[in-house]
Design a protein around this motif. Structure first.
Motif, mmCIF file in Angstrom:
data_model
loop_
_atom_site.group_PDB
_atom_site.id
_atom_site.type_symbol
_atom_site.label_atom_id
_atom_site.label_comp_id
_atom_site.label_asym_id
_atom_site.label_seq_id
_atom_site.Cartn_x
_atom_site.Cartn_y
_atom_site.Cartn_z
ATOM 1 N N ARG A 95 0.815 -1.202 0.000
ATOM 2 C CA ARG A 95 0.000 0.000 0.000
ATOM 3 C C ARG A 95 0.854 1.260 0.000
ATOM 4 O O ARG A 95 0.593 2.206 -0.724
ATOM 5 N N GLY A 126 1.048 3.976 -2.767
ATOM 6 C CA GLY A 126 0.718 5.352 -2.405
ATOM 7 C C GLY A 126 1.820 6.302 -2.858
ATOM 8 O O GLY A 126 1.564 7.393 -3.345
ATOM 9 N N ILE A 136 4.012 14.866 -4.725
ATOM 10 C CA ILE A 136 4.769 15.632 -3.745
ATOM 11 C C ILE A 136 5.484 16.808 -4.401
ATOM 12 O O ILE A 136 5.773 17.815 -3.812
ATOM 13 N N SER A 190 -9.987 1.856 3.453
ATOM 14 C CA SER A 190 -9.341 2.940 2.725
ATOM 15 C C SER A 190 -8.316 3.537 3.675
ATOM 16 O O SER A 190 -8.524 3.564 4.879
ATOM 17 N N LEU A 191 -7.207 3.972 3.090
ATOM 18 C CA LEU A 191 -6.125 4.454 3.949
ATOM 19 C C LEU A 191 -5.521 5.694 3.320
ATOM 20 O O LEU A 191 -5.415 5.799 2.100
ATOM 21 N N VAL A 218 -2.216 7.321 2.844
ATOM 22 C CA VAL A 218 -0.793 7.033 2.992
ATOM 23 C C VAL A 218 -0.024 8.352 3.000
ATOM 24 O O VAL A 218 -0.199 9.183 2.110
ATOM 25 N N ILE A 232 3.206 10.470 2.545
ATOM 26 C CA ILE A 232 4.504 10.415 1.854
ATOM 27 C C ILE A 232 5.292 11.652 2.276
ATOM 28 O O ILE A 232 4.837 12.762 2.099
ATOM 29 N N GLY A 233 6.427 11.426 2.785
ATOM 30 C CA GLY A 233 7.213 12.562 3.227
ATOM 31 C C GLY A 233 7.205 12.671 4.737
ATOM 32 O O GLY A 233 6.878 11.676 5.395
ATOM 33 N N ALA A 239 2.957 14.698 1.257
ATOM 34 C CA ALA A 239 1.782 14.415 0.413
ATOM 35 C C ALA A 239 0.981 13.291 1.056
ATOM 36 O O ALA A 239 1.532 12.456 1.788
ATOM 37 N N THR A 291 -1.684 10.311 0.006
ATOM 38 C CA THR A 291 -2.357 9.607 -1.084
ATOM 39 C C THR A 291 -3.503 8.794 -0.500
ATOM 40 O O THR A 291 -3.294 7.987 0.408
ATOM 41 N N MET A 333 -5.876 5.869 -0.521
ATOM 42 C CA MET A 333 -5.795 4.540 -1.118
ATOM 43 C C MET A 333 -7.026 3.708 -0.784
ATOM 44 O O MET A 333 -7.010 2.929 0.148
#
Lengths: 720, 167, 70
Positions: free
Chosen positions: A705, A709, A715, B36-37, B39, B41-42, B53, B55, B57
């Motif tokens: 996941r 993602g 970003i 649903s998740l 995610v 990033i960063g 960010a 996302t 999912m």
């Protein structure tokens, strides 16, 4: 609600339905209802304490008093009323972990426990005995039967007939394990009485010191009653002592177990015949408020042939065995004919051999296959030199000078089966012959000697000349008079007498306390909930029921030493490992059905789960086929089937039997546990048409996941 | 591919997780499963600024779903009309093959029921003319639900603008 | 025919015998095993011990029992 539905289970299901369909909707109510649901769940699992019931009622009251809407308040009121109406059933789930209807899967006793007339928690003591915890095993047994040692040697063991392992190969040696544990704990002085309740001052009189009377005395004494047992014979034990011969049941065994009962303060008055030495009036004036009749069947049926009363040397089996048991070991004669084919006939014949009789004949009017004596008794009698004449019917006992010289018999043949399938022995004309003997031992049945009991004038008798009781409570038609044992059932078994004694003790206690008597027979109580121990499937399969060593035949023919020599430690511990732990697995078959019909894998081959049509069982096949998906374990209602990861392996076990063990694979990114390779292959096989390139990446779902993602994250503005 | 599409405008997303909470609440889920998740990033340094960010999912409702192929009981299925991939709890036996088969981790494990659970685009809400729970609760309205044709061309526009800036 | 120890039986009807009690009605239709037949002389009138699948061990009259073919 039908009277046979468990109230705990039905409330559990009702609440579950409500919650899953979104009722009640208000979050506060929902919280309360799910708390009630969790508590009811504990009750149905046998994991509830005394305070669970109070908490359920408290929460229900909160709902009905503070509920924000009428639906919520009504639900609260409903739960309050329902729980109060079924208070006793809830309590039995909580206190004794018993579901009286047998509907709560976690509380269902194993078939062996159900089959035991005394309701002993067999799987628990078999497990304890296998772990070397003999004293604990004995305390489990004595919760339901104060004679574990006696029953460990001479029980008819109905449990073994119902043993589920018997549908796979041979039943567990339940009886022998009991005898083994009893001997071990007695010899290490760990065979102890539980702490009795304080003396309540009430006096109960038991007539007859057999297994039924002694059992009732034991449980009454534990409840704080003062019990006195009246016994006509000079020894206690009843038929255990004077019916069963010493080579099957040593006297020390009976004496030791009776002395445990006596040490609770039970008074034994030997050589005291009811109706002669004491009377109902004299006992009442001593302060006895309740009576238990446990007089047994010490009378014998007559052969009804000419000569039976005319000569010295006709010794009916019951008085003969009694005389020998009381110490008269004189040889009754050189040649003996025992008439009858039952267990008592075998005991009389084998006793005669030991007294030195040169020839011992058993005369039986039907065939070997129809002989009612237990098979092993017949085999042991044959080994000891008893001669059997089948299809032989006595016609007359002949004698000279007042002494028996022979028994005239005719041969019989079996008639064609009648409409009920019964075959009768028909005399063959002209087949008269004389068996030359100087002793004839009739062993064709026993009856109650009712003489002396006339003063119990409201006690009713059956047409079989036994005392009529309500078999749930053992109450007779006379107030405060109860009856148990052979006097009620006719000649039966030790364990049935014990069962009756326990029921009577309970009923007598209820009588004194003014508690309503039960209407239905009680369901056995599960005494423990023991962890199973791990056994590999191959070992579980390969272990065999032990062959017990017997005393050598020469010794058997000259002494009354115990014939069956008992199990050794190794045999006993291994035997315990064969147990399928049916107290955990209720054989609902869900696992097999899911594996075969839903998953299409057919890795479980458990034919033993069906009582009527048992199929083949192969515990090893699972390791060959199982993909370790865990669906069987997930759907197991009792937690018997378990799938766990440990030591780098995924292990599937059924009640501790390790059915499958597969090495685990781990996530390439984070190292989390994935499934075993076989599971992965199974999935690859199914998705190969749409995902040819998925290949051999091993990534857990979390990482999958996250990765995915990341691919989609905006970003920074994408570059070209 | 289902006839529906759920689009997340990541520029608007503040990572509040309201969508995730709404999703779990609607399906009455215990700890563990996230159909649903969001995610995270960063954060990463982009230029001189840390940037994060999020996302979203859910399930992609693939055209050829691996979970459906992997499921041996027929519990996981693709609805004939709208292509939504969902699980029938009555048929699910909890073998978890769908969970292992999905490359994106969309099917999840509900330990309370012993069955798989997944994003079904709240099809009961959709049938009633409503948007899925996650879309409804999003405070920044960064989630869009509709047919692929209706999805705003935000990403393409943004990309075009970025290219123009580079020039 | 007389019942043997270990034989599988069905309780196929209510017994006419006086020893039948009301709670036994619930046993009708159940299967079990003969655990203690009349061990003195196979008396068809004797009460014999039957262990029922999941319903315990009871002493019952024989007219309610029939053997199940195996």
């Amino acid at each position: 609600m039908s009277p046979h539905t468990c109230s705990v289970k039905s409330l559990h299901e009702e609440l579950r339905e409500n919650l899953t369909s979104g009722n009640p909707a208000h979050p506060w109510c929902r919280q309360k209802v799910s708390e009630i649901f969790d508590l009811v769940h504990d009750v149905s699992q046998g994991q509830a304490g005394e305070k669970h019931l109070d908490s359920i009622l408290y929460l229900a009251e909160q709902l009905s008093e503070q509920g924000p809407d009428s639906a919520c308040r009504e639900l609260g009121q409903y739960v309050t009323v329902f729980v109060n109406q079924n208070h006793e059933e809830f309590l039995s789930h909580i206190r004794t972990h018993t579901c009286p209807t047998g509907h709560c899967p976690m509380l269902t006793p194993a078939p062996c426990q159900m089959a035991c007339p005394a309701g002993i928690d067999v799987p628990s003591y078999v497990t304890l005995a296998g772990q070397g915890k003999y004293a604990e095993a004995i305390s489990v047994i004595r919760s339901d039967n104060p004679f574990p040692w006696v029953c460990g040697l001479v029980c008819t063991h109905p449990c073994e007939f119902m043993c589920v392992r018997g549908r796979m190969d041979t039943p567990i040696s339940i009886m022998d394990l009991k005898g083994f544990a009893a001997e071990k704990s007695m010899s290490s002085r760990q065979y102890l009485n539980p702490e009795p309740m304080p003396d309540n001052g009430r006096r109960v009189c038991v007539v007859g010191a057999g297994p039924g009377g002694l059992t009732a005395a034991y449980y009454l004494a534990l409840e704080g009653y003062r019990v006195t047992i009246i016994e006509a014979l000079p020894v206690p034990g009843g038929m255990m002592m004077v019916g069963i011969p010493r080579f099957r049941l040593p006297r020390e065994v009976i004496d030791r177990e009776i002395s445990m009962i006596e040490s609770l303060g039970v008074e034994l008055r030997l050589n005291t015949r009811f109706g002669t030495d004491v009377t109902l009036e004299s006992l009442k004036s001593e302060g006895f408020e309740a009576f238990l009749l446990a007089v047994g069947t010490h009378g014998t049926y007559k052969l009804m042939v000419p000569g039976e009363d005319d000569f010295q040397g006709v010794l009916p089996a019951v008085p003969f065995l009694r005389r020998v048991s009381l110490g008269d070991h004189r040889m009754p004669g050189r040649r003996v004919a025992v008439v009858g084919g039952g267990n008592v006939a075998m005991d009389a014949a084998r006793t005669s051999i030991r007294l030195g009789c040169e020839e011992v004949h058993v005369l039986y009017r039907r065939t070997h296959d129809q002989m009612p004596a237990h098979h092993e008794e017949v085999v042991e009698a044959e080994e000891e030199g008893v001669q059997f004449s089948y299809l032989t019917l006595p016609r007359e006992i002949t004698g000279e000078n007042g002494k028996v010289t022979g028994i005239t018999c005719v041969r019989t043949r079996l008639s064609k089966p009648d409409e009920n399938g019964k075959q009768r022995p028909v005399p063959v004309e002209g087949s008269e012959h004389v068996v030359a003997v100087d002793v004839v031992i009739p062993a064709i049945g026993q009856e109650v000697i009712s003489r002396g009991l006339e003063s119990f004038d409201q006690v009713n008798w059956t047409r079989r000349n036994t005392i009529r009781v309500n078999t749930v409570t053992m109450q007779t038609h006379q107030e405060a008079v109860f009856a148990v044992g052979d006097a009620v059932t006719g000649p039966a078994t030790v364990v049935e007498a014990i069962s009756g004694g326990k029921k009577a003790a309970n009923a007598i206690h209820r009588y004194f306390e003014g508690i309503a008597q039960p209407a239905l027979p009680s369901v056995p109580v599960r005494r423990r909930r023991l962890e199973h121990f791990e056994v590999p499937a191959a070992l579980k399969t390969d272990l065999q029921r032990p062959q017990m060593s017997l005393l050598n035949n020469e010794r058997r023919r000259v002494t009354f030493q115990q014939v069956r020599l008992g199990l050794d430690d190794n045999q006993a511990h291994n035997e315990s490992k064969r147990c399928l732990r049916c107290d955990i697995c209720i054989r609902c078959g869900k696992c097999v059905e899911i594996c075969r019909d839903k998953m299409g894998i057919e890795a479980l081959c458990l034919g033993y789960i069906d009582f009527d049509n048992p199929g083949p069982t192969d515990l090893r096949i699972t390791a060959e086929r199982c993909i370790a998906c865990g669906a069987c374990a997930t759907n197991c209602p009792t937690g018997a089937m378990q799938m766990e990861d440990h030591g780098g392996y995924r292990v599937l076990s059924l009640c501790g039997t390790v059915l499958n063990r597969l090495q685990l694979e781990y996530c390439e990114i984070c190292g989390a546990v994935l499934g075993p390779a076989r599971y992965h292959d199974y999935i690859m096989q199914r998705v190969k048409d749409i995902s040819p390139e998925m290949g051999n990446r091993r990534v857990c779902l979390e990482c999958a996941r996250k990765q995915s993602g990341g691919y989609h994250a905006e970003i920074s503005p994408p570059r070209q | 591919m289902s006839q529906y599409y759920l689009f997340q405008d990541q520029k608007k997303c503040i990572g509040c997780m309201a969508c995730v909470v709404a999703c779990k609440t609607r399906q009455n889920l215990p700890r563990g499963p996230f159909p649903s998740l969001l995610v995270t990033i960063g954060p990463r340094w982009i230029g001189h600024l840390p940037r994060t960010a999020y996302t979203f999912m859910p399930c992609f409702h693939c055209e050829n779903p691996w979970c459906v192929a992997a499921c041996p009981t027929g519990a996981m299925f693709q609805r004939a009309g709208d292509g939504i991939v969902t699980v029938d709890p009555d048929l699910c036996v909890g073998c978890k093959t769908c969970i292992s088969a999905c490359p994106w981790g969309a099917p999840q494990w509900n330990p309370n029921t012993g069955k798989a659970v997944k994003c079904d685009y709240c099809h009961d809400r959709v049938e009633a003319g409503l948007a899925p729970a996650c879309v409804t609760v999003c405070p920044t309205q960064c989630l869009y639900f509709g047919t692929p044709e209706e999805i705003p061309e935000i990403r393409r526009e943004r990309y075009a603008r970025a290219r123009a800036h580079d020039l | 025919m007389a019942f043997r120890q270990g034989q599988k039986v069905e309780i196929y009807r209510r017994s006419d015998d006086e020893s039948w009690e009301d709670y036994m009605d619930e046993f009708i239709g159940m299967h079990g095993i003969i655990t203690d037949p009349d061990t003195s002389k196979n008396d068809p009138d004797a009460l014999i011990e039957v262990s029922l699948d999941e319903k315990g061990t009871h002493r019952l009259p024989q007219d309610c029992l029939r053997a199940i073919e195996e």
